[in-house]
Design a protein around this motif. Sequence first.
Motif, short mmCIF file in Angstrom:
data_model
loop_
_atom_site.label_atom_id
_atom_site.label_comp_id
_atom_site.label_asym_id
_atom_site.label_seq_id
_atom_site.Cartn_x
_atom_site.Cartn_y
_atom_site.Cartn_z
N PHE A 9 -65.48 23.50 5.74
CA PHE A 9 -65.96 24.80 6.21
C PHE A 9 -64.92 25.50 7.08
CE2 PHE A 9 -69.13 27.54 8.47
CZ PHE A 9 -69.59 28.20 7.35
N PHE A 10 -63.91 24.76 7.52
CA PHE A 10 -62.87 25.30 8.39
C PHE A 10 -61.55 25.49 7.65
CE2 PHE A 10 -65.94 23.34 11.21
CZ PHE A 10 -66.06 24.30 12.21
N LYS A 11 -61.61 25.81 6.37
CA LYS A 11 -60.40 25.93 5.56
C LYS A 11 -59.91 27.37 5.39
CE LYS A 11 -60.04 21.57 4.53
NZ LYS A 11 -59.12 20.76 5.27
N ASP A 12 -60.72 28.35 5.70
CA ASP A 12 -60.33 29.75 5.52
C ASP A 12 -59.34 30.19 6.58
OD1 ASP A 12 -62.10 30.00 3.37
OD2 ASP A 12 -63.75 30.61 4.65
N ASP A 13 -58.89 31.42 6.46
CA ASP A 13 -58.07 32.03 7.49
C ASP A 13 -58.91 32.15 8.77
OD1 ASP A 13 -55.79 33.59 8.52
OD2 ASP A 13 -57.22 35.26 8.44
N GLU A 14 -58.31 31.78 9.89
CA GLU A 14 -59.09 31.74 11.13
C GLU A 14 -59.66 33.10 11.53
OE1 GLU A 14 -54.89 32.38 12.69
OE2 GLU A 14 -55.74 31.12 11.16
N SER A 15 -59.01 34.18 11.16
CA SER A 15 -59.51 35.51 11.55
C SER A 15 -60.83 35.85 10.86
CB SER A 15 -58.46 36.57 11.26
OG SER A 15 -58.22 36.66 9.88
N GLN A 16 -61.17 35.16 9.77
CA GLN A 16 -62.44 35.43 9.09
C GLN A 16 -63.65 35.07 9.96
OE1 GLN A 16 -62.46 33.64 5.21
NE2 GLN A 16 -60.87 34.99 4.45
N TRP A 17 -63.45 34.21 10.96
CA TRP A 17 -64.55 33.88 11.86
C TRP A 17 -64.99 35.09 12.67
CZ3 TRP A 17 -67.65 29.97 11.40
CH2 TRP A 17 -67.21 28.83 10.75
N LEU A 18 -64.07 36.01 12.93
CA LEU A 18 -64.43 37.21 13.69
C LEU A 18 -65.52 38.01 12.99
CD1 LEU A 18 -60.93 38.43 14.90
CD2 LEU A 18 -62.80 37.53 16.32
N ASP A 19 -65.55 37.96 11.67
CA ASP A 19 -66.55 38.71 10.91
C ASP A 19 -67.97 38.18 11.12
OD1 ASP A 19 -64.60 40.39 9.89
OD2 ASP A 19 -64.25 39.13 8.14
N ALA A 20 -68.10 37.01 11.72
CA ALA A 20 -69.42 36.45 12.01
C ALA A 20 -70.06 37.12 13.22
CB ALA A 20 -69.32 34.94 12.24
N LEU A 21 -69.28 37.90 13.95
CA LEU A 21 -69.79 38.57 15.15
C LEU A 21 -70.18 40.01 14.87
CD1 LEU A 21 -67.05 37.42 17.70
CD2 LEU A 21 -69.40 36.59 17.56
N VAL A 130 -66.97 31.34 18.29
CA VAL A 130 -66.11 31.89 17.24
C VAL A 130 -64.65 31.62 17.57
CG1 VAL A 130 -65.24 34.06 16.26
CG2 VAL A 130 -67.69 33.60 16.29
N ILE A 131 -64.26 31.83 18.82
CA ILE A 131 -62.88 31.58 19.22
C ILE A 131 -62.54 30.10 19.06
CG2 ILE A 131 -61.25 31.63 21.15
CD1 ILE A 131 -62.78 34.17 22.13
N LEU A 132 -63.45 29.22 19.44
CA LEU A 132 -63.23 27.78 19.23
C LEU A 132 -63.07 27.46 17.75
CD1 LEU A 132 -65.69 25.97 21.68
CD2 LEU A 132 -63.20 25.84 21.66
N PHE A 133 -63.90 28.07 16.92
CA PHE A 133 -63.81 27.83 15.48
C PHE A 133 -62.50 28.36 14.90
CE2 PHE A 133 -68.46 27.00 14.10
CZ PHE A 133 -68.55 25.99 15.03
N MET A 134 -61.99 29.45 15.47
CA MET A 134 -60.69 29.95 15.05
C MET A 134 -59.61 28.92 15.38
SD MET A 134 -61.04 33.95 16.19
CE MET A 134 -59.46 34.48 15.53
N MET A 135 -59.73 28.31 16.54
CA MET A 135 -58.78 27.27 16.95
C MET A 135 -58.88 26.06 16.03
SD MET A 135 -58.47 25.30 20.66
CE MET A 135 -59.60 26.46 21.34
N ILE A 136 -60.10 25.65 15.71
CA ILE A 136 -60.31 24.50 14.82
C ILE A 136 -59.72 24.79 13.44
CG2 ILE A 136 -62.06 23.12 13.62
CD1 ILE A 136 -63.83 23.49 16.17
#
Length: 148
Positions: A9-21, A130-136
């Motif tokens: 689940f953590f394989k995408d580009d990290e910036s895509q997590w921002l779209d969850a907000l 979200v920021i933590l998930f970007m780091m992960i």
Amino acid sequence: MTTTNLDSFFKDDESQWLDALPNYQKDVVSELLAFNSNDYDKAALSWLEASVDNTSPFSGEPKKDKKYFESLKNEVYKLLCGNPDYSADRDELTQLVKSEGSKSSVIAFISGIIGAKLGLAAAFVSPAIVILFMMITKTSLNAWCAMK
């Protein structure tokens, strides 16, 4: 459960997590990341400490100190990296990822669990998660768990 069930689940580009907000949080988090030269820890810490006085008093368990970020990281670590206290939640999270796969749903689910544990509103902790998930995502879940 091992982290391999969630690692994909953590394989995408990290910036895509921002779209969850929601946009208003996404814009602020983007600015915090830019201001802090993409230092994820500093950006999350800035978010959590910027409005703590306005958020914490309304929670179930107000905290007197400002160790929100360390507490948040510890709880996310326990949830994602195999602590038995979170085994039922982790199983439910794994099912959510398999069935829906929506980053927004995952962030909402985890923010609710962790926020309740820390006595903070889910809407308050979700940008930091979200920021933590970007780091992960920059490393991998397995590597992040091993580093902690």
